[in-house]
Design a protein around this motif. Sequence first.
Motif, short mmCIF file in Angstrom:
data_model
loop_
_atom_site.label_atom_id
_atom_site.label_comp_id
_atom_site.label_asym_id
_atom_site.label_seq_id
_atom_site.Cartn_x
_atom_site.Cartn_y
_atom_site.Cartn_z
N PRO A 205 -36.53 -7.29 -5.90
CA PRO A 205 -35.31 -7.75 -5.26
C PRO A 205 -34.08 -7.11 -5.90
CG PRO A 205 -36.62 -9.61 -6.10
CD PRO A 205 -37.15 -8.36 -6.71
N GLY A 211 -33.97 -6.07 -1.10
CA GLY A 211 -35.08 -5.65 -1.94
C GLY A 211 -35.49 -4.21 -1.65
N PHE A 231 -37.06 -11.84 3.30
CA PHE A 231 -35.82 -11.10 3.06
C PHE A 231 -35.17 -10.58 4.34
CE2 PHE A 231 -37.64 -11.21 -1.12
CZ PHE A 231 -36.58 -11.13 -2.01
#
Length: 304
Positions: A205, A211, A231
């Motif tokens: 990340p 990320g 994410f």
Amino acid sequence: MLQLNVKNETSRLRAVVLGTAVSNGPTPTIEEAYDPKSLEHIKAGTYPVEADMVNEMEAFNKVFQKYDVKVFRPQIIENYNQIFARDIGFVIDDIFIKANILPDRERELDAIQYVIDQIDPKKVVRPPDEVHIEGGDVMPWNEYIFIGTYKGSDYKDYITARTNTQGVDYIKALFPNKIVKAFDLVKSKIEPRDNALHLDCCFQPVGTNKGIIYKSGFREEADYMFLVNLFGKENLFHIEREEMYHMNSNVFSIAPDVVVSEKNFTRLNNWLRENGFTVEEIPYAEIAKQEGLLRCSTLPLIRD
């Protein structure tokens, strides 16, 4: 006393252990290689020399000084590789977990004992022998703990498999209030381009919601999809096989908006800047030849 606090990978860093390349020892023999990338460079005669690695680590140290981070260095063991501090221990919340590393690396823990002595002894734990776990496989991410592992029945045949399912279970028991998510990683003893030595070789990340990821580092598509769903695909920078080989996912965050990266990671560094990050570029390509990079060289102790 050190008041440990690490809740995630990116909050503002206050104290860290940075490995050292001083008195790094001779180039290993082919038989001594721990991973396929080191092996490749030993065979090719391109294994990194100490002076270059010391310079690279000093560049990293200068960045920490710039951001007023307290830096601890290991005591020097003569003729010994002490670069990869991440392997030997890690902090989650306010607990220091000593890693059960390859037995002949035990001395590396002794070399940071002076740091461990500054921690409340009740906050220092050592897993039982059957638990294999290394810091490169462990990523606290707020309510989650991400852990890289290898679930293949031939686990014991792979010196590149560093965290076992007992390691995952141990962390689950230690942190019952966290969501522990294990990722089954691709391993190879012979081809570094197909070997995710640790989770940070194929995912990390950055910032608060972004990320860096290498899809083919995961044995199961579902593990990759878990991160995409968490994410958001638009927030993930997908690296390619050759970029994974050069360790593009192994950068290091000093703050949510400050990332230390290798100066040759052009595509990644441009993406980071486009997304509002300050990128502190340093040379680290020699150390990368040992299948480790910026995250591997650090052991964060205190973040905000």
